[in-house]
Scaffold this motif. Sequence first.
Motif, PDB file in Angstrom:
ATOM      1  N   PHE A 152     -12.730 -31.509  31.683  1.00 17.26           N
ATOM      2  CA  PHE A 152     -12.748 -30.406  32.544  1.00 17.26           C
ATOM      3  C   PHE A 152     -12.067 -29.043  32.384  1.00 17.26           C
ATOM      4  O   PHE A 152     -12.641 -28.059  32.286  1.00 17.26           O
ATOM      5  CB  PHE A 152     -12.639 -31.046  33.964  1.00 17.26           C
ATOM      6  CG  PHE A 152     -12.605 -29.895  35.280  1.00 17.26           C
ATOM      7  CD1 PHE A 152     -13.861 -29.695  35.739  1.00 17.26           C
ATOM      8  CD2 PHE A 152     -11.669 -29.282  35.663  1.00 17.26           C
ATOM      9  CE1 PHE A 152     -13.913 -28.953  36.914  1.00 17.26           C
ATOM     10  CE2 PHE A 152     -11.624 -28.189  36.584  1.00 17.26           C
ATOM     11  CZ  PHE A 152     -12.985 -28.129  37.213  1.00 17.26           C
ATOM     12  N   PRO A 206     -20.424 -29.453  33.855  1.00 16.28           N
ATOM     13  CA  PRO A 206     -20.778 -27.843  33.598  1.00 16.28           C
ATOM     14  C   PRO A 206     -22.046 -27.529  33.601  1.00 16.28           C
ATOM     15  O   PRO A 206     -22.722 -28.373  32.735  1.00 16.28           O
ATOM     16  CB  PRO A 206     -19.732 -27.452  32.522  1.00 16.28           C
ATOM     17  CG  PRO A 206     -19.578 -28.726  31.863  1.00 16.28           C
ATOM     18  CD  PRO A 206     -19.464 -29.854  32.964  1.00 16.28           C
ATOM     19  N   ARG A 207     -22.653 -26.491  34.452  1.00 16.54           N
ATOM     20  CA  ARG A 207     -24.100 -26.175  34.061  1.00 16.54           C
ATOM     21  C   ARG A 207     -24.263 -24.708  33.694  1.00 16.54           C
ATOM     22  O   ARG A 207     -25.295 -24.512  33.225  1.00 16.54           O
ATOM     23  CB  ARG A 207     -24.721 -26.307  35.529  1.00 16.54           C
ATOM     24  CG  ARG A 207     -24.796 -27.752  35.977  1.00 16.54           C
ATOM     25  CD  ARG A 207     -25.639 -28.707  35.160  1.00 16.54           C
ATOM     26  NE  ARG A 207     -26.019 -29.855  36.058  1.00 16.54           N
ATOM     27  CZ  ARG A 207     -26.870 -30.917  35.412  1.00 16.54           C
ATOM     28  NH1 ARG A 207     -27.096 -30.866  34.034  1.00 16.54           N
ATOM     29  NH2 ARG A 207     -27.111 -31.941  36.135  1.00 16.54           N
ATOM     30  N   HIS A 256     -21.428 -38.746  40.688  1.00 13.23           N
ATOM     31  CA  HIS A 256     -20.074 -38.348  41.510  1.00 13.23           C
ATOM     32  C   HIS A 256     -19.169 -37.850  40.543  1.00 13.23           C
ATOM     33  O   HIS A 256     -17.909 -38.030  40.914  1.00 13.23           O
ATOM     34  CB  HIS A 256     -19.680 -39.788  42.101  1.00 13.23           C
ATOM     35  CG  HIS A 256     -20.706 -40.613  42.714  1.00 13.23           C
ATOM     36  ND1 HIS A 256     -21.261 -40.230  43.966  1.00 13.23           N
ATOM     37  CD2 HIS A 256     -21.416 -41.880  42.391  1.00 13.23           C
ATOM     38  CE1 HIS A 256     -22.031 -41.265  44.347  1.00 13.23           C
ATOM     39  NE2 HIS A 256     -22.181 -42.114  43.372  1.00 13.23           N
ATOM     40  N   PHE A 272     -12.675 -27.101  44.380  1.00 14.74           N
ATOM     41  CA  PHE A 272     -13.383 -28.538  43.981  1.00 14.74           C
ATOM     42  C   PHE A 272     -12.824 -29.500  45.056  1.00 14.74           C
ATOM     43  O   PHE A 272     -11.658 -29.543  45.465  1.00 14.74           O
ATOM     44  CB  PHE A 272     -12.944 -28.977  42.680  1.00 14.74           C
ATOM     45  CG  PHE A 272     -13.803 -27.932  41.598  1.00 14.74           C
ATOM     46  CD1 PHE A 272     -15.229 -28.253  41.297  1.00 14.74           C
ATOM     47  CD2 PHE A 272     -13.115 -26.987  41.024  1.00 14.74           C
ATOM     48  CE1 PHE A 272     -15.685 -27.611  40.296  1.00 14.74           C
ATOM     49  CE2 PHE A 272     -13.855 -26.142  39.962  1.00 14.74           C
ATOM     50  CZ  PHE A 272     -15.210 -26.567  39.913  1.00 14.74           C
ATOM     51  N   PHE A 276     -20.792 -25.618  38.143  1.00 10.76           N
ATOM     52  CA  PHE A 276     -20.646 -27.076  38.016  1.00 10.76           C
ATOM     53  C   PHE A 276     -21.842 -27.544  39.162  1.00 10.76           C
ATOM     54  O   PHE A 276     -22.046 -26.804  40.222  1.00 10.76           O
ATOM     55  CB  PHE A 276     -19.290 -27.590  38.122  1.00 10.76           C
ATOM     56  CG  PHE A 276     -18.407 -27.237  37.188  1.00 10.76           C
ATOM     57  CD1 PHE A 276     -17.732 -25.964  36.928  1.00 10.76           C
ATOM     58  CD2 PHE A 276     -18.237 -28.212  36.233  1.00 10.76           C
ATOM     59  CE1 PHE A 276     -16.836 -25.533  36.322  1.00 10.76           C
ATOM     60  CE2 PHE A 276     -17.168 -27.743  35.303  1.00 10.76           C
ATOM     61  CZ  PHE A 276     -16.546 -26.582  35.331  1.00 10.76           C
ATOM     62  N   SER A 277     -22.421 -28.760  38.840  1.00 10.51           N
ATOM     63  CA  SER A 277     -23.091 -29.463  39.816  1.00 10.51           C
ATOM     64  C   SER A 277     -22.502 -30.881  39.643  1.00 10.51           C
ATOM     65  O   SER A 277     -21.545 -31.068  38.968  1.00 10.51           O
ATOM     66  CB  SER A 277     -24.582 -29.297  39.521  1.00 10.51           C
ATOM     67  OG  SER A 277     -24.767 -29.917  38.194  1.00 10.51           O
ATOM     68  N   VAL A 278     -23.092 -31.708  40.526  1.00 11.31           N
ATOM     69  CA  VAL A 278     -22.583 -32.876  40.740  1.00 11.31           C
ATOM     70  C   VAL A 278     -23.574 -33.954  40.160  1.00 11.31           C
ATOM     71  O   VAL A 278     -24.831 -34.071  40.530  1.00 11.31           O
ATOM     72  CB  VAL A 278     -21.946 -33.406  42.038  1.00 11.31           C
ATOM     73  CG1 VAL A 278     -21.727 -34.881  42.164  1.00 11.31           C
ATOM     74  CG2 VAL A 278     -21.026 -32.483  42.554  1.00 11.31           C
ATOM     75  N   LYS A 314     -13.332 -35.279  38.292  1.00  9.31           N
ATOM     76  CA  LYS A 314     -13.491 -34.286  36.898  1.00  9.31           C
ATOM     77  C   LYS A 314     -13.437 -35.274  36.006  1.00  9.31           C
ATOM     78  O   LYS A 314     -12.546 -36.086  35.654  1.00  9.31           O
ATOM     79  CB  LYS A 314     -12.218 -33.355  37.017  1.00  9.31           C
ATOM     80  CG  LYS A 314     -12.173 -32.673  38.415  1.00  9.31           C
ATOM     81  CD  LYS A 314     -10.916 -31.617  38.303  1.00  9.31           C
ATOM     82  CE  LYS A 314     -10.988 -30.745  39.470  1.00  9.31           C
ATOM     83  NZ  LYS A 314      -9.802 -29.892  39.509  1.00  9.31           N
ATOM     84  N   ILE A 369     -14.810 -35.925  44.401  1.00 12.21           N
ATOM     85  CA  ILE A 369     -15.624 -35.904  43.235  1.00 12.21           C
ATOM     86  C   ILE A 369     -14.684 -35.722  41.899  1.00 12.21           C
ATOM     87  O   ILE A 369     -13.779 -35.295  41.976  1.00 12.21           O
ATOM     88  CB  ILE A 369     -16.657 -34.654  43.148  1.00 12.21           C
ATOM     89  CG1 ILE A 369     -17.302 -34.524  44.410  1.00 12.21           C
ATOM     90  CG2 ILE A 369     -17.535 -34.664  41.873  1.00 12.21           C
ATOM     91  CD1 ILE A 369     -18.265 -35.713  44.772  1.00 12.21           C
ATOM     92  N   TYR A 427     -18.156 -33.895  38.437  1.00 16.65           N
ATOM     93  CA  TYR A 427     -18.509 -32.568  37.859  1.00 16.65           C
ATOM     94  C   TYR A 427     -19.032 -32.371  36.496  1.00 16.65           C
ATOM     95  O   TYR A 427     -18.521 -32.934  35.793  1.00 16.65           O
ATOM     96  CB  TYR A 427     -17.639 -31.482  38.222  1.00 16.65           C
ATOM     97  CG  TYR A 427     -16.845 -31.181  39.688  1.00 16.65           C
ATOM     98  CD1 TYR A 427     -17.921 -31.026  40.671  1.00 16.65           C
ATOM     99  CD2 TYR A 427     -15.841 -31.938  39.912  1.00 16.65           C
ATOM    100  CE1 TYR A 427     -17.351 -30.588  42.090  1.00 16.65           C
ATOM    101  CE2 TYR A 427     -15.296 -31.742  41.447  1.00 16.65           C
ATOM    102  CZ  TYR A 427     -16.147 -31.168  42.311  1.00 16.65           C
ATOM    103  OH  TYR A 427     -15.848 -31.197  43.509  1.00 16.65           O
TER     104      TYR A 427
END
Length: 228
Positions: free
Chosen positions: A18, A38-39, A34, A8, A29-31, A14, A12, A36
């Motif tokens: 996290f 969890p996806r 700005h 990471f 994860f995606s953004v 956390k 960006i 992270y």
Amino acid sequence: MQQQDFGFGTQIRKSPYFDATVRWGAQGFSVYNHMYIPRDFGDPEQNFWNLVNDAILCDVAVERQVEITGPDAARFTQMLTPRDLSNMSVGQCKYVLITNAEGGILNDPILLKLGENHFWLSLADSDILLWAQGVAVHAGMDVSISEPDVSPLQLQGPKSGEIMQALFGPEIMDLRYYWFREMELGGIPLIVSRTGWSSELGYEIYLRDSAHGDALWEHIMAVGAPLG
């Protein structure tokens, strides 16, 4: 739970949850805003049925807050949205649109009214903090606009009510849709609202001190585990 290795960037942010999400199996994860988010917690179909039949806990700290205070906060907040806020009560939430001068939609946050001149915008994905600060420069109003130390979680699903009762007691079931209460859980300061992204019964839990993120996540998971 399983351990994963991720790389990471430091640019960006956390969330306070996290490390807990990684311990509980986050695999991707995606953004968003700005930060992270969890996806991926494994089988998406099973995750869907967990939501529909039981309950899921979601790290949505990416819903960053814009806090608006000051003597003209109510007038300024109304200026940001075409939705009529004149009858909004303290303790109430509203879904609002933030628009530009041409009526284009910049964001569609949930607005929380904490006091007569104290508001939070719980954001979708865009830089509304900077937008609002820019609008305030020439608004001629006495307002302060900042980002508070607030990190939401969402507890969603048909069993979320049972879990919330186990956490906060039976009186939590009196909380009406799109209203909130200021609460504590084991000394952790929170705001709890009857809102959420799913069409199931659900709540948002706004942590007001990021130092307690890991402890809050683990406590909710421990209480919720026997209930599915």
